[in-house]
Design an enzyme around this catalytic site. Structure first.
Site, PDB file in Angstrom:
ATOM      1  N   ASP A 290       0.753  -1.367  -0.029  1.00 45.55           N
ATOM      2  CA  ASP A 290      -0.020  -0.197  -0.051  1.00 45.55           C
ATOM      3  C   ASP A 290       0.869   1.246   0.211  1.00 45.55           C
ATOM      4  O   ASP A 290       2.186   1.205   0.147  1.00 45.55           O
ATOM      5  CB  ASP A 290      -0.996   0.067   1.151  1.00 45.55           C
TER       6      ASP A 290
HETATM    7  C1  GLC Z   1      -4.296   4.226  -0.194  1.00 47.15           C
HETATM    8  C2  GLC Z   1      -5.140   2.952   0.219  1.00 47.15           C
HETATM    9  C3  GLC Z   1      -5.378   1.900  -0.975  1.00 47.15           C
HETATM   10  C4  GLC Z   1      -5.409   2.471  -2.104  1.00 47.15           C
HETATM   11  C5  GLC Z   1      -3.876   2.993  -2.291  1.00 47.15           C
HETATM   12  C6  GLC Z   1      -3.793   3.651  -3.768  1.00 47.15           C
HETATM   13  O1  GLC Z   1      -3.674   4.754   0.804  1.00 47.15           O
HETATM   14  O2  GLC Z   1      -4.961   2.223   1.523  1.00 47.15           O
HETATM   15  O3  GLC Z   1      -6.631   1.112  -0.515  1.00 47.15           O
HETATM   16  O4  GLC Z   1      -5.600   1.442  -3.204  1.00 47.15           O
HETATM   17  O5  GLC Z   1      -3.667   3.839  -1.443  1.00 47.15           O
HETATM   18  O6  GLC Z   1      -4.461   4.828  -3.927  1.00 47.15           O
END
Ligand code: GLC
Length: 743
Positions: A290
């Site tokens: 993430d």
């Molecule tokens: C965010 C979220 C995740 C998302 C990623 C890309 O922090 O936790 O669910 O897909 O970043 O945007």
């Protein structure tokens, strides 16, 4: 120059091989794909390999703490393998050209985005879709999202979010499928099917991403990003099944979660990313972190510096680094210091290149960048109709005293009141990504569309979340002039989703005062809730005759709610998550264990509160209809089965009201005695039945020993003989029972 020439010839040979054989690679992985991947890998320098492991955001959208400038230069220099938060046939073509025309081996970029509940046509937020329990409709929702996202140059969505959540203080409840592992698993699979279809090389399918692995929804105190601490048993029984189900459905990417699990950050957890994901489950895709999660290993306190963090992540089994840049800055040094080996890097690169082949990107890097397809696909009438259908099915009727609903379309004067009655932005909910809120239909507009001949009065009444009560008098005034008041209250879209935990579940701001002032007019009131999590609405439940839970229904919100309010659709939704009476009850969910002192009103020394009931405000699986359904006795094909038998469980359901309606019949099982204290009941199967007034239908469920398996006292997964109780009903509380034994 000569080396470049040679590599171009070699690559051209590979590409021709690809073009010849690409149509034959229907299996996720085949020798052909692996040969092509290895033939490119052998041409790559270490820097080029490491560049493939780097995922960076464009500045088109912001979904995390920071954006690194210069990403276009990084693309041209081969330091980026994938881009997220960039979409549009034109823009993705521009960025793809940067990679293909400027890098030595012309390896195409992967484009990812959070297409969570629709792309341009926004569908209900996932907790809303989950309230439909309609797996076909949910799959179609994901299918439409894939059609629109791929038409805008996207190859990959960061969905489905598979996090079981039992703490509504956590803002990301809105993105999930609620509290139950079975419902969560089946919905995750429906979404993967919708996104990926049967062939990723088709230009209308996109790669799914199973997130957030793992157990992110169990963040302590419902506070986002907080630690998760749980037994192996709870992890395997409750939190892991939806991730595994999504992978079993063919999902080919996984995203590591922000949280630590029992002290080990998921992004540094070999147990999760390799032992379970790859060795136990056979996952063949790639793992992405993430947002900046590798860098956050420093904040977790498990890594002393960039090198440490990158080493921990690679050793755990992380293939792609979202936005921290640590792989780019550390892997070469780690290699030179022999703290990692090149095969680890090769393995990560292979997993990513395979997906690029499967998507057909080596065949044609621009195959998803079609301006014409973009124009004809986005917000098409069919897509809007699908969104309206999904929205209707996502609505849960929580109360309907004296059958106030449905309202007569010939109603003379109606007052539409509340801070969410005419808010286009909030209808989109959180994670509405590319959705344009000016396209959304508000409740006020939906009612105007439905009953243009009536007098429709409107007052905002108050803001969603401030202390100003100055507009309430105006709202009371118009309410007094109306025959019925439609009162839209709840949360703002920004109050739910990531980084949006709330310590209170009450209506924000002065909305409760607005509700009570409107109630004091004595007018019939329909409360329309718009929210991303269960709310503690006990006063509304006690005083307001009709209550609709509508979550955030997306582009067609107002039309769908009007369809239900005026009876063009009889609500069929069922809650996928328990509504607590108060925050003090959390966690509260239907499948709790009995305890040694189950509540007894006549005995002080039993499990209870001095100041609150044990019961939820609304239980899991609960939802009313404009009609009524009567359940006959539960019949079993036998009172005894062996492990090889199938038990037929049947019940007759009758529509005893005056409206055509859909009932979602739920089958729960309780293991009366087991080596591990059994949950009081567990959802095992569910089926829809559509019945005309007076019509009956016999519902048959087929149960096998597989439905009775669990993690026994030694953590082996299996069944145990003994007595079982069957519960069948329209929710997890109001059920008919029967008994059988497994011998
Ligand atoms: C965010 C979220 C995740 C998302 C990623 C890309 O922090 O936790 O669910 O897909 O970043 O945007």
């Amino acid at each position: 120059m000569r080396i470049r020439k040679l590599s171009e010839i070699t690559l051209a040979a590979i590409m021709s091989l690809t073009i010849l054989s690409c149509s034959k690679t229907t299996m996720p992985y085949s020798d052909v794909v692996d040969q092509k991947v290895d033939s490119i890998l052998m041409l790559m320098t270490l820097e080029e390999k490491i560049g493939q492991l780097n995922l960076v955001t464009s500045d088109m959208d912001v979904t995390g703490p920071f954006i690194r400038k210069g990403y276009e230069e990084d693309i041209a220099k081969g330091r980026v393998g994938a881009i997220f938060n960039a979409y549009g046939a034109g823009y993705t073509r521009k960025l793809q050209e940067l990679a293909v025309n400027n890098t030595r081996l012309r390896i195409p970029l992967l484009f990812g985005y959070d297409v969570i509940h629709g792309h341009k046509t926004i569908f209900p937020v996932p907790i809303g879709e989950a309230s439909s329990w309609d797996l076909e409709a949910i799959e179609r929702s994901a299918r439409v999202a894939a059609e629109e996202a791929s038409a805008q140059g996207l190859h990959w969505t960061f969905a489905p979010m598979c996090d079981i959540a039992r703490d509504p203080r956590w803002g990301r409840v809105v993105e999930g499928s609620g509290e139950d592992p079975l419902l969560g698993s089946l919905i995750a699979q429906a979404r993967v099917r919708g996104f990926q279809g049967t062939d990723l090389s088709q230009t209308n399918t996109i790669l799914a991403c199973v997130k957030h692995f793992a157990a992110y929804g169990a963040a302590q105190a419902g506070r986002d990003y907080h630690s998760v601490d749980m037994s192996e048993r709870q992890l395997r029984e409750v939190y892991l099944p939806p991730y595994k189900a999504a992978i079993d459905a063919g999902a080919l990417s996984v995203m590591s979660s922000f949280n630590d699990l029992n002290g080990i950050p998921a992004t540094a957890s070999k147990y999760l990313m390799t032992d379970i994901l790859r060795n136990e489950w056979g996952f063949q895709g790639f793992v992405v972190t993430d947002y900046t999660s590798i860098m956050e290993l420093l904040h977790h306190g498990v890594a002393a510096d960039t090198l440490d963090a990158a080493r921990l992540a690679l050793n755990a089994g992380i293939d792609m680094d979202m936005q921290s840049g640590f792989y780019n800055s550390a892997l070469l040094k780690l290699l030179n210091e022999k703290k990692i080996n090149e095969e680890q890097i090769n393995q990560a690169v292979r997993r990513i290149l395979r997906i690029k082949f499967l998507l057909g990107l080596f065949d044609d890097p621009y195959r998803y960048c079609s301006i014409s397809r973009e124009k004809e696909t986005l917000l098409s009438n069919d897509n809007l109709l699908a969104a309206r259908d999904m929205a209707k099915k996502s609505i849960v009727l929580l109360k309907n005293q004296n059958n106030l609903l449905p309202l007569d379309k010939n109603i003379k004067t109606i007052a539409v009141v509340g801070p969410l009655a005419n808010s286009q932005r909030d209808m989109m909910g959180s994670w509405s990504a590319a959705g344009d809120w000016p396209n959304s239909v508000t409740l006020l507009e939906g009612i105007k569309n439905k009953i243009p001949g009536s007098q429709i009065l409107y007052a905002q009444g108050c803001a969603i979340d401030d202390s100003n009560t100055g507009m309430i008098d105006e709202a009371v005034k118009i309410a007094k002039r109306a025959d019925v008041v439609i009162l839209a209250v709840g949360e703002a879209a920004w109050m739910t989703g990531e980084a949006s935990s709330r310590a209170s579940l009450d209506l924000p701001g002065v909305q409760q005062e607005l509700v009570e002032r409107i109630y004091s007019t004595g007018k019939p009131i329909v409360a329309v809730l718009m929210n991303g999590r269960p709310l503690t609405i006990g006063w509304i439940d006690q005083h307001i005759p009709s209550i609709l839970e509508t979550w955030f229904l997306g582009t067609q919100a107002g039309n769908a709610i009007a369809d239900v309010i005026f009876g063009d659709y009889n609500p069929s939704g069922k809650l996928p998550i328990t509504f607590p009476r108060s925050v003090g009850q959390i966690p509260i969910y239907y499948s709790m264990r009995s305890t040694g002192r189950p509540f007894d009103a006549n005995n002080k020394y039993t499990s209870k509160y001095l100041d609150e009931s044990n019961d939820p405000l609304y239980p899991f699986g609960y939802g009313l209809s404009y009609t009524t359904f009567d359940y006959g006795e539960v019949e079993l094909s036998s009172s005894e089965i062996t492990e090889t038998d199938t038990l037929d469980i049947s019940v007759s359901v009758t529509n005893t009201g005056k409206y055509y309606g859909r009932e979602m019949v739920q089958l729960y099982i309780h293991d009366n005695v087991a080596s591990v204290a059994p949950p009081v009941k567990l959802l095992k199967q569910f089926q829809f039945v559509d019945l005309k007034p007076g019509e009956s239908k016999k519902m048959v469920f087929k149960l096998t020993v597989n439905d009775l398996m669990f993690y026994r006292d030694d953590m082996s997964y299996g069944f145990e003989k003994g007595q079982f109780t069957v519960y069948i009903g329209g929710n997890s509380r109001d059920v008919r029972t029967a008994f059988f034994s497994l011998n």
